[in-house]
Design a protein around this motif. Structure first.
Motif, PDB file in Angstrom:
ATOM      1  N   GLY A 110      -8.467   3.495  47.979  1.00 36.13           N
ATOM      2  CA  GLY A 110      -9.888   3.764  48.138  1.00 36.13           C
ATOM      3  C   GLY A 110     -10.503   3.030  49.311  1.00 36.13           C
ATOM      4  N   LEU A 111     -11.751   3.402  49.595  1.00 43.08           N
ATOM      5  CA  LEU A 111     -12.573   2.691  50.572  1.00 43.08           C
ATOM      6  C   LEU A 111     -13.965   2.520  49.980  1.00 43.08           C
ATOM      7  CD1 LEU A 111     -11.530   4.460  53.915  1.00 43.08           C
ATOM      8  CD2 LEU A 111     -10.992   2.115  53.244  1.00 43.08           C
ATOM      9  N   GLU A 112     -14.750   1.673  50.602  1.00 39.94           N
ATOM     10  CA  GLU A 112     -16.089   1.397  50.092  1.00 39.94           C
ATOM     11  C   GLU A 112     -16.990   2.637  50.190  1.00 39.94           C
ATOM     12  OE1 GLU A 112     -16.784  -1.289  48.615  1.00 39.94           O
ATOM     13  OE2 GLU A 112     -15.394  -2.821  49.351  1.00 39.94           O
ATOM     14  N   TYR A 113     -17.736   2.897  49.146  1.00 37.47           N
ATOM     15  CA  TYR A 113     -18.676   4.022  49.114  1.00 37.47           C
ATOM     16  C   TYR A 113     -19.972   3.545  49.775  1.00 37.47           C
ATOM     17  CZ  TYR A 113     -20.911   8.180  46.940  1.00 37.47           C
ATOM     18  OH  TYR A 113     -21.565   9.374  46.697  1.00 37.47           O
ATOM     19  N   GLY A 114     -19.965   3.541  51.108  1.00 37.97           N
ATOM     20  CA  GLY A 114     -21.064   2.966  51.860  1.00 37.97           C
ATOM     21  C   GLY A 114     -22.406   3.596  51.561  1.00 37.97           C
ATOM     22  N   SER A 115     -22.446   4.916  51.450  1.00 33.26           N
ATOM     23  CA  SER A 115     -23.716   5.590  51.189  1.00 33.26           C
ATOM     24  C   SER A 115     -24.337   5.120  49.887  1.00 33.26           C
ATOM     25  CB  SER A 115     -23.523   7.109  51.153  1.00 33.26           C
ATOM     26  OG  SER A 115     -23.373   7.628  52.454  1.00 33.26           O
ATOM     27  N   LYS A 116     -23.521   5.036  48.840  1.00 34.16           N
ATOM     28  CA  LYS A 116     -24.035   4.592  47.542  1.00 34.16           C
ATOM     29  C   LYS A 116     -24.503   3.141  47.610  1.00 34.16           C
ATOM     30  CE  LYS A 116     -22.929   4.167  42.642  1.00 34.16           C
ATOM     31  NZ  LYS A 116     -21.899   4.311  41.592  1.00 34.16           N
ATOM     32  N   LEU A 117     -23.716   2.289  48.264  1.00 34.79           N
ATOM     33  CA  LEU A 117     -24.095   0.884  48.392  1.00 34.79           C
ATOM     34  C   LEU A 117     -25.400   0.721  49.180  1.00 34.79           C
ATOM     35  CD1 LEU A 117     -20.571  -0.616  49.152  1.00 34.79           C
ATOM     36  CD2 LEU A 117     -21.860  -0.851  47.022  1.00 34.79           C
TER      37      LEU A 117
END
Length: 329
Positions: A110-117
């Motif tokens: 996985g990778l970080e869910y930047g939009s949600k964060l």
């Protein structure tokens, strides 16, 4: 003996995963690859108990064949080839196919869910982060039996310091030979991961399935500012280097991408797919996510999982003999 299928095994993250798994004589490892003659594929065949499967991992007939007589799957889909929409589809579909084939453990890269964060503000929109992040959200809603699942969520890898993060000669230097580490990061501390350790974290998940079941493990070596990065490089190598904080416009004007308006995933999806993002839009969200420090990691957990992990950029530079050039080991 356990049989492990590695999807994305010939890529930058996949190779250290295969290397780490191949150290256990109880594993046989299968890798799907389009090109069995590529240097990376041929290198992997020199490792113990590794078999190449010709084909694409984004083909159900190929996957059905590869999943037969398989115990564990590690999947790292390629968002840069697929685009966000297809990466979400294949991430979910891989899970479904693994359930269908009674796989015992599904491990997703996985990778970080930047939009949600970032509360879905457009400045954080990054397709190659968000695509994997959305698949992780799907996995988090799934039961942990009959098939175990785990997620390893990573960040930029240190080995990129030989690639798109490498320093370049400072055109404004008042001394010869000075190098510049340039990035649109401001004063932020950004996580970097040593890929050899990434592979060993995956092996830990395989070998400790009960502990890793239902776990999303966020991994990194260190959160480091680019000013610290430049200073550490100078101390380790003796070469003078400085950090230059650049704007996004300056970053995209630097030539880092030959065509910043090109679409990511256009080769697979077709360039007219309206869901594809340009490199400019994608990497604007990418750098904004790190600049505004939206992500967090628990280094105490990483210390328990991998007590002998690489702990710093300084340690990594010394281990690999990093000198700021292109390539490396």
């Amino acid at each position: 003996m356990k049989t492990i299928l590695v999807i994305g095994g010939t890529g930058a993250q996949g190779i250290p995963v295969v290397k780490a798994l191949a150290t256990n004589p109880e594993y046989t490892i299968k890798i799907i690859t389009r090109d069995t003659t590529s240097p990376s594929a041929q290198y992997l065949t020199t490792l113990p108990s590794v078999t190449l499967i010709p084909g694409t991992p984004y083909s159900e007939p190929t996957l059905h064949s590869a999943l037969s007589n398989t115990d564990i799957v590690f999947a790292n889909t390629n968002g840069f080839a697929l685009g966000e929409k297809a990466e979400i589809y294949w991430g979910i579909r891989l899970y479904e196919l693994c359930r269908q084939h009674a796989i015992s453990h599904f491990i997703y890269a996985g990778l970080e869910y930047g939009s949600k964060l970032g509360n879905f503000l457009p400045k954080y929109r990054c397709g190659h982060l968000d695509g994997k992040g959305k698949v992780v959200q799907f996995l988090s809603a799934q039961p942990t039996e009959p098939m175990k699942w785990s997620v390893i969520t990573s960040c930029m890898y240190m080995e990129a310091l030989w690639e798109f993060l490498r320093p370049y000669p400072d055109p404004d230097a008042d001394e010869p030979g000075r190098l510049v580490f340039a990035a649109p990061l401001g004063e932020a501390r950004c996580p970097l991961i040593c890929l050899e350790d990434y592979g060993r974290y995956v092996r830990w998940m395989v070998e400790n399935a009960e502990q890793s079941n239902g776990l999303e493990l966020h991994v990194a070596t260190e959160d480091v500012s680019w000013e610290e990065l430049a200073a550490t490089f100078s101390e380790v190598t003796g070469k003078r280097a400085v950090y230059k904080d650049v704007t996004l416009d300056e970053y995209f004007s630097s030539g880092i991408f030959p065509d910043p308006e090109a679409k990511i995933g256009g080769k697979e999806a077709g360039r007219d797919d309206a869901t594809l993002m340009s490199y400019r839009d994608n990497f604007s969200g990418f750098w904004n996510t790190w600049k505004d420090q939206l992500t967090q990691r628990d280094y105490l957990i990483m210390d328990r999982v991998l007590p002998d992990r690489v702990r710093s950029v300084r340690e990594w530079m010394g281990l690999v003999g990093y000198d700021g050039g292109i390539g490396g080991c």
